[in-house]
Design a protein around this motif. Sequence first.
Motif, PDB file in Angstrom:
ATOM      1  N   ARG A   1       0.820  -1.208   0.000  1.00  0.00           N
ATOM      2  CA  ARG A   1       0.000   0.000   0.000  1.00  0.00           C
ATOM      3  C   ARG A   1       0.852   1.256   0.000  1.00  0.00           C
ATOM      4  NH1 ARG A   1      -3.364   1.697   3.858  1.00  0.00           N
ATOM      5  NH2 ARG A   1      -4.648   2.729   2.303  1.00  0.00           N
ATOM      6  N   GLY A   2       2.004   1.216   0.674  1.00  0.00           N
ATOM      7  CA  GLY A   2       2.800   2.421   0.818  1.00  0.00           C
ATOM      8  C   GLY A   2       4.282   2.141   0.700  1.00  0.00           C
ATOM      9  N   VAL A   3       5.069   3.199   0.889  1.00  0.00           N
ATOM     10  CA  VAL A   3       6.519   3.090   0.743  1.00  0.00           C
ATOM     11  C   VAL A   3       7.118   2.151   1.786  1.00  0.00           C
ATOM     12  CG1 VAL A   3       8.693   4.379   0.780  1.00  0.00           C
ATOM     13  CG2 VAL A   3       6.667   5.384  -0.295  1.00  0.00           C
ATOM     14  N   ASP A   4       6.647   2.231   3.014  1.00  0.00           N
ATOM     15  CA  ASP A   4       7.224   1.400   4.081  1.00  0.00           C
ATOM     16  C   ASP A   4       7.112  -0.083   3.749  1.00  0.00           C
ATOM     17  OD1 ASP A   4       7.832   3.514   6.145  1.00  0.00           O
ATOM     18  OD2 ASP A   4       5.713   3.871   5.853  1.00  0.00           O
ATOM     19  N   GLU A   5       5.911  -0.511   3.310  1.00  0.00           N
ATOM     20  CA  GLU A   5       5.731  -1.909   2.953  1.00  0.00           C
ATOM     21  C   GLU A   5       6.615  -2.297   1.774  1.00  0.00           C
ATOM     22  OE1 GLU A   5       3.326   0.287   3.406  1.00  0.00           O
ATOM     23  OE2 GLU A   5       1.522  -0.597   4.302  1.00  0.00           O
ATOM     24  N   THR A   6       6.703  -1.390   0.796  1.00  0.00           N
ATOM     25  CA  THR A   6       7.537  -1.654  -0.380  1.00  0.00           C
ATOM     26  C   THR A   6       8.987  -1.918   0.026  1.00  0.00           C
ATOM     27  OG1 THR A   6       6.134  -0.297  -1.816  1.00  0.00           O
ATOM     28  CG2 THR A   6       8.397  -0.686  -2.556  1.00  0.00           C
ATOM     29  N   LEU A   7       9.534  -1.052   0.878  1.00  0.00           N
ATOM     30  CA  LEU A   7      10.929  -1.203   1.285  1.00  0.00           C
ATOM     31  C   LEU A   7      11.156  -2.511   2.045  1.00  0.00           C
ATOM     32  CD1 LEU A   7      11.884   2.427   2.396  1.00  0.00           C
ATOM     33  CD2 LEU A   7      12.151   1.350   0.167  1.00  0.00           C
ATOM     34  N   GLU A   8      10.206  -2.886   2.887  1.00  0.00           N
ATOM     35  CA  GLU A   8      10.361  -4.123   3.650  1.00  0.00           C
ATOM     36  C   GLU A   8      10.356  -5.345   2.729  1.00  0.00           C
ATOM     37  OE1 GLU A   8      11.189  -4.560   6.772  1.00  0.00           O
ATOM     38  OE2 GLU A   8      11.235  -2.397   7.067  1.00  0.00           O
ATOM     39  N   HIS A   9       9.471  -5.374   1.757  1.00  0.00           N
ATOM     40  CA  HIS A   9       9.424  -6.506   0.829  1.00  0.00           C
ATOM     41  C   HIS A   9      10.698  -6.589  -0.014  1.00  0.00           C
ATOM     42  CE1 HIS A   9       5.475  -7.839   1.833  1.00  0.00           C
ATOM     43  NE2 HIS A   9       4.846  -6.753   1.388  1.00  0.00           N
TER      44      HIS A   9
END
Length: 304
Positions: free
Chosen positions: A213-221
């Motif tokens: 949904r957002g940047v934080d989730e993207t970076l973690e994945h």
Amino acid sequence: MADVVGATLRYFVAVADKLHFGRAADELHIAQPVLSRQIRALEKDLGTPLLTRDSHGVALTDAGRQLLTDAGPLLASAHAARRRVTVAARGSRRLMVGFRAGIAVAPAVQLFATQHPDVLVDVQRIEWDDQAPMLLDGRIDIGYVRLPIDEAGLRVAPLYTEPRVAVLPVGHRLAGKDEVTEADLAGEPLVWHADTSTQPTRHPHPNAGYLARGVDETLEHVAAGRGISFLARSATVFYSHPDVIYVPIPDLAPDQVCLAVPTSRISPLVDDFFTAAQTAAEITAECGNYEMWQRGGAAAAKHG
């Protein structure tokens, strides 16, 4: 069509979602006979059946499917109107500004304050999947949005574009490059926030299988090695992660930042903020430019 944007429409949506009068009545906390009467009254008002009822259960007619499609915007518009009327009745001078990650709202807020020092401007982070709904239902008055967005019921004006960067895990074979091309990354699993048609590449990447949904989730994945991704350049300023590398990808289509307001929104304050945001657009865009911050840091060191 006496009450189509009120309780009766909400009753219909509940039945259409559940396809079961008993479960819909439980959800709405009303008696089932009352719900059945409301639906029959709505069908009579519209002059057409919306649901079929037989021994096999409940199903939507073509007219029912069309009303269900239209119901969301209708209910959101009614809810937004109630919000605006309540605010107007209180004489409140307040704006709620929504913004996507990496967009600096402060330059426009400061400029707007010179003209309206008595207006409280609040801000709220929004994501790709709620930027249009939050505008339409009145939770935000104006939004800094990123395309794509469903523009139905909205006035959308381009503000500026941002170059994109590739988001790679630190151990990626291209992590040390000064820049990469789309061809360099062809075929790699992509961590993305929506369907493949919204990918900024000429040729779609295989879906990594994670909805970010957002940047934080993207970076973690990406840090976990589940795929690569693409973000606007401002992510390099506002977000860092020890297991992620940003690499410029110049041949990728830029990210478009826009201003959006509901077409039904009539407010001199919203119009003035819209103008302030357009005036401050160049400053806002530069806030997401890492090279600008590097220049600023070098200047500070020189004069320190």
